[in-house]
Write a protein that holds these residues in place. Structure first.
Motif, PDB file in Angstrom:
ATOM      1  N   VAL B  50      48.355  60.839  43.046  1.00 10.18           N
ATOM      2  CA  VAL B  50      49.519  59.975  43.275  1.00 10.18           C
ATOM      3  C   VAL B  50      49.123  58.801  44.159  1.00 10.18           C
ATOM      4  N   TRP B  51      48.325  59.110  45.195  1.00 11.23           N
ATOM      5  CA  TRP B  51      47.892  58.060  46.116  1.00 11.23           C
ATOM      6  C   TRP B  51      47.059  57.008  45.389  1.00 11.23           C
ATOM      7  N   LYS B  52      46.140  57.473  44.542  1.00  7.32           N
ATOM      8  CA  LYS B  52      45.262  56.541  43.816  1.00  7.32           C
ATOM      9  C   LYS B  52      46.073  55.653  42.878  1.00  7.32           C
ATOM     10  N   ILE B  53      47.037  56.292  42.171  1.00  2.05           N
ATOM     11  CA  ILE B  53      47.873  55.519  41.240  1.00  2.05           C
ATOM     12  C   ILE B  53      48.695  54.494  42.005  1.00  2.05           C
ATOM     13  N   TRP B  54      49.255  54.945  43.135  1.00  3.02           N
ATOM     14  CA  TRP B  54      50.068  54.055  43.975  1.00  3.02           C
ATOM     15  C   TRP B  54      49.228  52.865  44.452  1.00  3.02           C
ATOM     16  N   ASP B  55      48.015  53.171  44.874  1.00  2.00           N
ATOM     17  CA  ASP B  55      47.099  52.142  45.364  1.00  2.00           C
ATOM     18  C   ASP B  55      46.786  51.144  44.252  1.00  2.00           C
ATOM     19  N   PHE B  56      46.517  51.684  43.051  1.00  2.00           N
ATOM     20  CA  PHE B  56      46.195  50.852  41.895  1.00  2.00           C
ATOM     21  C   PHE B  56      47.372  49.934  41.550  1.00  2.00           C
ATOM     22  N   LEU B  57      48.595  50.537  41.554  1.00  2.00           N
ATOM     23  CA  LEU B  57      49.778  49.748  41.220  1.00  2.00           C
ATOM     24  C   LEU B  57      50.013  48.658  42.255  1.00  2.00           C
ATOM     25  N   LYS B  58      49.751  49.012  43.525  1.00  2.00           N
ATOM     26  CA  LYS B  58      49.971  48.024  44.582  1.00  2.00           C
ATOM     27  C   LYS B  58      49.008  46.846  44.405  1.00  2.00           C
ATOM     28  N   LYS B  59      47.749  47.168  44.084  1.00  2.00           N
ATOM     29  CA  LYS B  59      46.763  46.106  43.841  1.00  2.00           C
ATOM     30  C   LYS B  59      47.215  45.217  42.687  1.00  2.00           C
ATOM     31  N   ALA B  60      47.692  45.881  41.600  1.00  2.00           N
ATOM     32  CA  ALA B  60      48.133  45.136  40.418  1.00  2.00           C
ATOM     33  C   ALA B  60      49.304  44.231  40.776  1.00  2.00           C
ATOM     34  N   TRP B  61      50.249  44.781  41.584  1.00  2.00           N
ATOM     35  CA  TRP B  61      51.421  44.011  41.994  1.00  2.00           C
ATOM     36  C   TRP B  61      51.003  42.788  42.820  1.00  2.00           C
ATOM     37  N   ASP B  62      50.073  43.011  43.770  1.00  2.00           N
ATOM     38  CA  ASP B  62      49.583  41.900  44.597  1.00  2.00           C
ATOM     39  C   ASP B  62      48.965  40.818  43.725  1.00  2.00           C
ATOM     40  N   LEU B  63      48.204  41.266  42.721  1.00  2.00           N
ATOM     41  CA  LEU B  63      47.540  40.329  41.810  1.00  2.00           C
ATOM     42  C   LEU B  63      48.577  39.502  41.047  1.00  2.00           C
ATOM     43  N   ALA B  64      49.644  40.197  40.607  1.00  2.00           N
ATOM     44  CA  ALA B  64      50.687  39.522  39.828  1.00  2.00           C
ATOM     45  C   ALA B  64      51.424  38.504  40.694  1.00  2.00           C
ATOM     46  N   ILE B  65      51.699  38.882  41.955  1.00  2.00           N
ATOM     47  CA  ILE B  65      52.394  37.976  42.873  1.00  2.00           C
ATOM     48  C   ILE B  65      51.495  36.775  43.166  1.00  2.00           C
ATOM     49  N   ASP B  66      50.199  37.071  43.329  1.00  2.00           N
ATOM     50  CA  ASP B  66      49.234  36.053  43.724  1.00  2.00           C
ATOM     51  C   ASP B  66      49.056  35.004  42.636  1.00  2.00           C
ATOM     52  N   ASP B  67      49.086  35.416  41.379  1.00  2.00           N
ATOM     53  CA  ASP B  67      48.854  34.484  40.279  1.00  2.00           C
ATOM     54  C   ASP B  67      49.761  34.829  39.087  1.00  2.00           C
ATOM     55  N   PRO B  68      50.999  34.305  39.111  1.00  2.00           N
ATOM     56  CA  PRO B  68      51.956  34.651  38.047  1.00  2.00           C
ATOM     57  C   PRO B  68      51.487  34.198  36.668  1.00  2.00           C
ATOM     58  N   LYS B  69      50.532  33.229  36.627  1.00  2.00           N
ATOM     59  CA  LYS B  69      50.045  32.761  35.324  1.00  2.00           C
ATOM     60  C   LYS B  69      49.389  33.884  34.541  1.00  2.00           C
ATOM     61  N   LYS B  70      48.782  34.847  35.287  1.00  2.00           N
ATOM     62  CA  LYS B  70      48.145  35.976  34.615  1.00  2.00           C
ATOM     63  C   LYS B  70      49.192  36.833  33.912  1.00  2.00           C
ATOM     64  N   VAL B  71      50.355  37.008  34.567  1.00  2.00           N
ATOM     65  CA  VAL B  71      51.433  37.794  33.954  1.00  2.00           C
ATOM     66  C   VAL B  71      51.916  37.090  32.689  1.00  2.00           C
TER      67      VAL B  71
END
Lengths: 490, 490
Positions: B50-71
């Motif tokens: 659960v921790w690993k998945i949460w960590d992965f999702l958080k990284k993905a979320w940060d990436l999406a916030i950081d560069d919405p063009k990727k989304v």
């Protein structure tokens, strides 16, 4: 080659000269009249084309001579593809695997990379991606088929949209990109193909089974060929790259110091190619990163275990580049406008050349440690020698001003004889001190280089601990002992 | 995030702590007995997952916030794939394009890249590679079919082997790799597929025609979507990257000089993130190279013409990296063991800060020139100001020894009063001179940085000439004039 191409380009429209094999040359002059001009234009074009093709072939030939492993890789791809085509030509196989044999051919084309690591990475990614996507697509297809004809396309469309978007996004995440980029692509590909085919084709399960089995045949074939026939290991390449970069850095450094002090004894070192070696080092990051990514997929090979610490090579690479950056700054001292006068340079020449050569030999020793994968006491000696030479340089730098003070005294003596103003003394000293600055900054950059070489030594030492390098001396003793014992046994 | 993961890893087997949303925490202690241990082990595993998945999702979320063009890109891929699937779902199209519609789906998955340039590059390569390989394969297939049943497999096998090997080799040649790597892959793929299919399938020509047409449909669809829906241009990215790198370099340089002289007025500049900015610049080569490769496939867009000089950006990038290398050397002066004493630093503090800030503002002006694509007289002023500040620094360096000479005279006066040996005078001067060396090398590195900034200015100026940048002042005058004229017209 490029310069001669430029010459040709410059001369185009002015004159065209054909060099004959016997050394003579013939000039093509444009004939008068429309027909003549057209013929001349066509001649121009054909010659230009021939020249370009010749140039291209020459480059290719040079590349092949330079790295025969590339040629071997190409032959391996050719063999693999031809053999896989047999799956389709041979009737028994045709009946077994059927039309899906094209997936085996496609797999070989796409998966066969120049290093074993890259081939395994792509193969495993392809098989896993295909399997996961196929299973998921079959599941969703079953759900869709249960929910009636109206909802079926909607469910399929929505699932394609969601999964394709999410998987594409995951490819932007660095950790996924490094390990599963190709797998994610294959996942999207297989999922959409199976979903789309599922709407039409009966016996979806049989097709999925055949497709997966052909892909497994293709990938395992690729892995075997790449591992058994003249294998090129990404890990070994990474390992050798680090050692080569260290050698280049050492040569570059030695050439730079020798050139700065016009050291005639070291003619061999002062070579333009050697001098520019650090530039290759500065640009090697991308290669190192990809090699390290592929290396971790490789099984134990040669001197490397399966869990060899490949990541440590990235640290070594980074420390080598940090040092190369400093060598770059050192190199610009050669071409700087402000140069210390020769008599000043001579005062530091010997010690700087000593520091330069001990930097260079320490770096070469580190390269040797990597190449042989054996810890040697020589490395420690060379680092000690480097430290002591740097200390001597610092001492010399301290004693250097003494000679300037002596100059000041001489100037003072002259001055008191000539009864001139005090002003002039300080000016004459000042000039000497300004003159010293380029030399002082060269020396301090050299000291900084030595600090960074110790950084490389630390990174190499960490690797030696992680990968459990043996001691070169222990091995020698082991080698010598049997020889000593043999005579007594006889 | 990483540190907390490490903490967890370190604590695993010792204790597991769950942080509740209300701030309290619960410690999981292992129960005694086999069943208890198994349950505890499972709890551990599930929580870790659960921790690993949460960590992965958080990284993905940060990436999406950081560069919405990727989304947006991911949504575009999703839409494109879903729409192309319609080709297969819809009956009329099914009858027209047939089973080969899967090639359209495959094309979309493989060809759709995050920048327009990369999409066009892959599309054109795919279409051309498929066409050439298909035509060649048909030709060879015809020859083979004329030469009897025995020779047919031999001719086909030999042609696959030769063409696959040669094309694979061509992918190693840098000029081919940069422009036609994907095309070469597709060439091998199509050639072997058509050759292999040709042995079994009748109506080869119809199949080839359908396959090519579906690929053209897929690629043109991808090109349109990538160009029309929120396009991300490789050229624009390259352009902005150069400007960003210049800004980072400027901030890094200013922070470094301010920190060296402990300039309290410049608290804003001394920021660890700013200070380390040059590191990003040093590692940007691979991105620049690929962006420049893709940019040349792009049509005119925004402020860029079709024949925009993208190669010049590589020169600008190289000169920025050369400067960053020097800033790196400057940065190590901060952490060096040998530091000049504060009273010496103070003597050069003002002028060095001036050089630092003029370096920084010149670099920012160059970034502005790139961003606005307008030549401004400000840039020339800032370069002039940089040159004059460097000249002043050189003057100060020359006058600096004067103060040391004054110190020497004071020492001499003391010495004659105390009747001590001559030796001691020189020692006291020597210490001052050794102390000056770190400061002198900092100053000369700063001067070298200014030289390299002029190198960047030269490269940017070349770009301005090649891309025909307008003058900012001319445009302002044009903007002002109509306003002046309007009242008289009324």
């Amino acid at each position: 080659m490029v310069s001669s191409e430029k010459e040709m380009a410059a001369s185009c429209g002015v004159e065209w000269r054909i060099n004959m094999p016997d050394g003579s040359s013939e000039i093509l002059t444009p004939e008068k009249g429309l027909v003549g001009r057209v013929i001349f234009g066509i001649k121009c074009m054909v010659l230009g084309l021939v020249w370009k093709i010749w140039d291209f072939l020459k480059k290719a030939w040079d590349l092949a001579i330079d790295d025969p492993k590339k040629v071997i890789h190409c032959l391996k791809v050719g063999i693999a593809l031809t053999v896989v085509s047999l799956f389709y030509y041979m009737r028994p196989l045709y009946e077994g695997v059927g039309r899906n044999a094209m997936w085996a051919v496609m797999t070989v084309v796409v998966v066969f990379e120049s290093t074993v690591g890259a081939t395994i990475y792509k193969s495993l990614n392809r098989v896993t991606g295909t399997f996961l996507a196929g299973a998921l697509a079959l599941g969703i297809h079953w759900i869709a088929s249960q929910s009636g004809e109206k909802f079926e396309p909607i469910i399929m469309g929505a699932s394609i949209f969601l999964l394709a978007s999410a998987t594409t996004f995951s490819r932007f995440i660095p950790s996924v990109k490094a390990r599963f980029d190709y797998g994610a692509l294959i996942f999207i590909l297989t999922f959409s193909l199976v979903s789309v085919s599922g709407y039409r084709v009966e016996k979806l399960l049989t097709m999925a089974y055949h497709r997966l089995s052909t892909i497994i045949i293709g990938t395992s074939f690729c892995i075997f060929i790449s591992m058994l026939v003249c294998p090129v290991w990404a890990g070994e390449k990474l390992h050798l790259l680090a050692a080569q970069n260290l050698d280049k850095l050492a040569n570059s450094l030695q050439a730079c110091v020798a050139l700065y002090f016009n050291d005639d004894n070291d003619d061999m070192a002062i070579d333009h190619k050697n001098l520019q070696g650090y530039k290759c080092v500065l640009n090697s990051k991308a290669t190192e990163d990809s090699m390290a990514n592929f290396a971790r997929w490789e099984p134990a090979h040669g001197r490397f275990n399966f869990q060899h610490p490949w990541r440590q090579y990235l640290k070594i690479g980074a420390s080598i580049r940090r040092c190369a950056c400093c060598v770059e700054a050192l190199n610009t001292c050669l071409s700087s406008e402000n140069q210390a006068p020769e008599h000043l340079k001579k005062q530091l020449s010997n010690i700087c050349l000593r520091v330069g050569s001990s930097c260079s030999s320490a770096t070469k020793e580190l390269a040797m440690t990597l190449k042989t994968m054996k810890k040697s006491a020589k490395t420690e000696f060379s680092i000690e020698e480097l430290r002591s030479s740097v200390k001597d340089l610092q001492k010399e730098l301290k004693s250097l001003p003494q000679s300037l003070v002596n100059q000041l005294h001489t100037a003072k003596a002259q001055q008191s004889a000539e009864n001139e103003q005090k002003e002039r003394v300080s000016t004459s000293t000042a000039v000497s001190l300004v003159e010293i600055i380029p030399l002082a900054s060269f020396a301090s950059l050299l000291i900084e280089v030595s600090v960074r070489i110790e950084g490389i030594a630390f990174a190499v030492d960490e690797l030696a601990k992680l990968a459990d390098f043996k001691s070169a001396e222990d091995e020698k003793i082991k080698q010598i002992q049997p020889i000593k014992i043999q005579p007594t046994q006889q």
